[in-house]
Design an enzyme around this catalytic site. Sequence first.
Site, PDB file in Angstrom:
ATOM      1  N   CYS A 134       0.834  -1.202   0.000  1.00 49.17           N
ATOM      2  CA  CYS A 134       0.000   0.000   0.000  1.00 49.17           C
ATOM      3  C   CYS A 134       0.873   1.258   0.000  1.00 49.17           C
ATOM      4  O   CYS A 134       1.459   1.607   1.027  1.00 49.17           O
ATOM      5  CB  CYS A 134      -0.909  -0.022   1.234  1.00 49.17           C
ATOM      6  SG  CYS A 134      -1.908   1.462   1.415  1.00 49.17           S
ATOM      7  N   CYS A 137      -0.411   4.157   2.180  1.00 50.41           N
ATOM      8  CA  CYS A 137      -0.169   3.955   3.616  1.00 50.41           C
ATOM      9  C   CYS A 137       1.298   4.192   3.972  1.00 50.41           C
ATOM     10  O   CYS A 137       1.602   4.764   5.020  1.00 50.41           O
ATOM     11  CB  CYS A 137      -0.490   2.520   4.036  1.00 50.41           C
ATOM     12  SG  CYS A 137      -1.976   1.819   3.344  1.00 50.41           S
ATOM     13  N   ASP A 138       2.220   3.718   3.126  1.00 55.02           N
ATOM     14  CA  ASP A 138       3.619   3.595   3.564  1.00 55.02           C
ATOM     15  C   ASP A 138       4.628   4.471   2.833  1.00 55.02           C
ATOM     16  O   ASP A 138       5.804   4.483   3.218  1.00 55.02           O
ATOM     17  CB  ASP A 138       4.066   2.126   3.424  1.00 55.02           C
ATOM     18  CG  ASP A 138       3.260   1.212   4.345  1.00 55.02           C
ATOM     19  OD1 ASP A 138       2.789   1.699   5.392  1.00 55.02           O
ATOM     20  OD2 ASP A 138       3.107   0.023   4.019  1.00 55.02           O
TER      21      ASP A 138
END
Length: 317
Positions: A134, A137-138
């Site tokens: 992701c 997200c990261d």
Amino acid sequence: MAHIYDTIIIGGGPAGLSAGLYAARSKMDTLLIEKGKYGGQTATTAELENYPGSMEECTGPGLIERMRKQAEEFGTEFVKDEIVEVELEGNVKVVKGVKETYYAKTIIIATGAYPRLAGFEKEMELRGRGVSYCATCDADFFTELDVAVIGGGDSALDEAIYLTKFAESVTIIHRRDQFRAAKSIVEKAQANPKINFIYDSVVVEAKGDEILEGLVLKNVKTGELSDLTVDGCFVFVGYLPITELFKGKIELTERGDIITDVEMRCSIPGVFAAGDVRDKSLRQVITAASDGAIAATTAEKYIEANEHLYAKELVLS
Ligand code: NAP
């Protein structure tokens, strides 16, 4: 006579928990069934920086536990069971679990999706330690670092472009020399000076013990092995919706995503879907939560409009 819930939510990720909160808060008799850990993919997210309000030390499991408690405080009943069969056609829906059979006027499907694995050595060991599924997200963790992206579809190229906002360099590793992604996205990626391409290659191994240190690549045409030093590796080789139970029962896309309208209605009356299991473009905690809220609200309206059907059904049973 068996208890008939107003709604049964299948799946305890952000979509299901949000549906539980909205349904119970509007006084619907609500059951949420989850087979494993609450949270789905969010439960494996170490840090959540992009859910509104989740500023300090917001972990995926922490946010999920708060969501679960909130839904419970408003009256959602929680059960751990694995659903093995569903009957969706009648006015009263039947959900068969390993432990018990459950009945409801409406069903909200929130079973989620899971990213496909690329299948290289140490992929699972280094997940969350440099291997990610992701970018939204990261990506921030890899600011000014070198990352690789595996895949040649829209997700891989879209996310590679997104990653260039953070990373020093992004190397796309694709197993062919032609992309599956839309031409316009490919051209945009090719024009980005931060993106490099390695074609006809697959990742066979990740290096590093505690944290990712690099990748071993194999050229699929020549068999030649080579090393690539990277701090992060983003895998985008497709997602699979968890819809095995619903095949042949409700309308799905070719890939198996559940088709809904904007009010989260599926192709059968009284059946709704929310979150990553749905055919949609942005799969995030916030969009899952939004879907759940909409699905519960639409289910409530559906029951109000169809109350006469249940009265008849109850007399007959
Ligand atoms: P996808 O279209 O199925 O593409 C997966 C990619 O991963 C393919 O290039 C495939 O290679 C490669 N791949 C599969 N298994 C692999 C493995 N084991 N090792 C290395 N590479 C592997 O998946 P997606 O990109 O996640 O997209 C899913 C759907 O969402 C698609 O319909 C897509 O159009 C849509 N989507 C659209 C957008 C957009 O419109 N902006 C954005 C994201 C997703 P091959 O090509 O050789 O098979």
